[in-house]
Write a protein that holds these residues in place. Sequence first.
Motif, PDB file in Angstrom:
ATOM      1  N   PRO A  79      13.022 103.928  -4.089  1.00 55.51           N
ATOM      2  CA  PRO A  79      13.978 102.844  -4.308  1.00 55.51           C
ATOM      3  C   PRO A  79      15.249 103.386  -4.972  1.00 55.51           C
ATOM      4  O   PRO A  79      15.171 104.180  -5.918  1.00 55.51           O
ATOM      5  N   ARG A  80      16.402 102.978  -4.449  1.00 59.11           N
ATOM      6  CA  ARG A  80      17.669 103.454  -5.018  1.00 59.11           C
ATOM      7  C   ARG A  80      17.733 103.141  -6.509  1.00 59.11           C
ATOM      8  O   ARG A  80      18.254 103.940  -7.296  1.00 59.11           O
ATOM      9  N   ALA A  81      17.195 102.005  -6.920  1.00 55.85           N
ATOM     10  CA  ALA A  81      17.217 101.608  -8.333  1.00 55.85           C
ATOM     11  C   ALA A  81      16.508 102.622  -9.225  1.00 55.85           C
ATOM     12  O   ALA A  81      16.790 102.694 -10.420  1.00 55.85           O
ATOM     13  N   ASP A  82      15.604 103.415  -8.648  1.00 55.42           N
ATOM     14  CA  ASP A  82      14.848 104.413  -9.413  1.00 55.42           C
ATOM     15  C   ASP A  82      15.484 105.800  -9.366  1.00 55.42           C
ATOM     16  O   ASP A  82      14.855 106.776  -9.777  1.00 55.42           O
ATOM     17  N   THR A  83      16.689 105.891  -8.837  1.00 53.47           N
ATOM     18  CA  THR A  83      17.365 107.186  -8.697  1.00 53.47           C
ATOM     19  C   THR A  83      18.726 107.152  -9.377  1.00 53.47           C
ATOM     20  O   THR A  83      19.219 106.087  -9.759  1.00 53.47           O
ATOM     21  N   SER A  84      19.342 108.310  -9.484  1.00 54.91           N
ATOM     22  CA  SER A  84      20.690 108.356 -10.054  1.00 54.91           C
ATOM     23  C   SER A  84      21.733 107.758  -9.117  1.00 54.91           C
ATOM     24  O   SER A  84      22.854 107.478  -9.524  1.00 54.91           O
ATOM     25  N   PHE A  85      21.376 107.521  -7.850  1.00 55.51           N
ATOM     26  CA  PHE A  85      22.308 106.858  -6.942  1.00 55.51           C
ATOM     27  C   PHE A  85      22.606 105.440  -7.414  1.00 55.51           C
ATOM     28  O   PHE A  85      23.652 104.880  -7.088  1.00 55.51           O
ATOM     29  N   LYS A  90      30.316 107.991  -7.101  1.00 57.22           N
ATOM     30  CA  LYS A  90      30.807 108.605  -5.871  1.00 57.22           C
ATOM     31  C   LYS A  90      30.168 108.025  -4.607  1.00 57.22           C
ATOM     32  O   LYS A  90      30.742 108.088  -3.538  1.00 57.22           O
ATOM     33  N   ILE A  91      28.958 107.514  -4.748  1.00 58.04           N
ATOM     34  CA  ILE A  91      28.272 106.913  -3.599  1.00 58.04           C
ATOM     35  C   ILE A  91      28.128 105.433  -3.918  1.00 58.04           C
ATOM     36  O   ILE A  91      27.325 105.043  -4.762  1.00 58.04           O
ATOM     37  N   PRO A  92      28.943 104.604  -3.255  1.00 60.79           N
ATOM     38  CA  PRO A  92      29.027 103.197  -3.646  1.00 60.79           C
ATOM     39  C   PRO A  92      27.792 102.380  -3.308  1.00 60.79           C
ATOM     40  O   PRO A  92      27.052 102.695  -2.378  1.00 60.79           O
ATOM     41  N   ARG A  93      27.621 101.357  -4.067  1.00 61.78           N
ATOM     42  CA  ARG A  93      26.625 100.335  -3.765  1.00 61.78           C
ATOM     43  C   ARG A  93      27.370  99.302  -2.936  1.00 61.78           C
ATOM     44  O   ARG A  93      28.396  98.771  -3.380  1.00 61.78           O
ATOM     45  N   VAL A  94      26.890  99.001  -1.756  1.00 62.26           N
ATOM     46  CA  VAL A  94      27.649  98.124  -0.852  1.00 62.26           C
ATOM     47  C   VAL A  94      27.227  96.660  -0.914  1.00 62.26           C
ATOM     48  O   VAL A  94      27.970  95.794  -0.440  1.00 62.26           O
ATOM     49  N   PRO A  98      17.955  95.486  -2.331  1.00 63.52           N
ATOM     50  CA  PRO A  98      17.212  96.536  -3.040  1.00 63.52           C
ATOM     51  C   PRO A  98      16.785  97.659  -2.081  1.00 63.52           C
ATOM     52  O   PRO A  98      15.606  97.852  -1.791  1.00 63.52           O
ATOM     53  N   VAL A  99      17.766  98.401  -1.613  1.00 62.32           N
ATOM     54  CA  VAL A  99      17.538  99.459  -0.629  1.00 62.32           C
ATOM     55  C   VAL A  99      16.785 100.634  -1.232  1.00 62.32           C
ATOM     56  O   VAL A  99      16.727 100.807  -2.448  1.00 62.32           O
ATOM     57  N   TRP A 100      16.233 101.444  -0.359  1.00 62.75           N
ATOM     58  CA  TRP A 100      15.647 102.718  -0.739  1.00 62.75           C
ATOM     59  C   TRP A 100      16.622 103.815  -0.350  1.00 62.75           C
ATOM     60  O   TRP A 100      17.408 103.656   0.595  1.00 62.75           O
ATOM     61  N   SER A 101      16.588 104.924  -1.064  1.00 66.31           N
ATOM     62  CA  SER A 101      17.440 106.082  -0.777  1.00 66.31           C
ATOM     63  C   SER A 101      16.611 107.223  -0.211  1.00 66.31           C
ATOM     64  O   SER A 101      15.526 107.521  -0.714  1.00 66.31           O
ATOM     65  N   LEU A 102      17.149 107.850   0.817  1.00 68.24           N
ATOM     66  CA  LEU A 102      16.579 109.063   1.422  1.00 68.24           C
ATOM     67  C   LEU A 102      17.618 110.147   1.193  1.00 68.24           C
ATOM     68  O   LEU A 102      18.683 110.126   1.785  1.00 68.24           O
TER      69      LEU A 102
END
Length: 189
Positions: A79-85, A90-94, A98-102
């Motif tokens: 989950p993006r919420a669990d990462t530094s993203f 620099k990498i926007p939240r659009v 509650p998306v996941w990041s790969l």
Amino acid sequence: MSAEVRPAVVLADVRTLVGPKRPDASVCWCLSYRIPSKVNKELVGPARGEYVARLLQQGPLGVLAYDDGEPVGWAAVAPRADTSFARSRKIPRVDDLPVWSLWCIRVRPGHRGKGLSHTLIRGAVEFARERGAPAVEAYPLDNQGARVDLTMAYAGLRPNFEAAGFRYVTDTSSVLSGHPRVLMRYDLA
């Protein structure tokens, strides 16, 4: 190649893909985006692997591709919420989904050029789908066909994500190995 993709739960297999060749080396272990920067900087040598072992006790850290039982590929997805993203400038939240990041794909030498990155992307998407993700985001390099240093290609390449059904969402201000990164998304809803 017909690789099987499974949740990354076996420490030895995770070590094979993202761990050090020498036990005392301070390699990434794919922790850079998973944990706070301060903690990441404090972990050196074997402490990094020990930290990963503790994380694995809480559940999979992504997916691994296996060829005849041998771990040959890795994809980090959470989950993006669990990462530094989640806090990235620099990498926007659009949106508020509650998306996941790969964010990391790695294929072992000797197994590259056989389509494993495509298999890993599909496996990571399926892993996220099974855990209720409404969408998966990736932040690959938009190298426009230019050569990319393999050590910095971990973010993946835009064409590979396009081939997997991800759509371009927006540019980012993140640059990796001299190439801009774009935000791409695979909707699961």
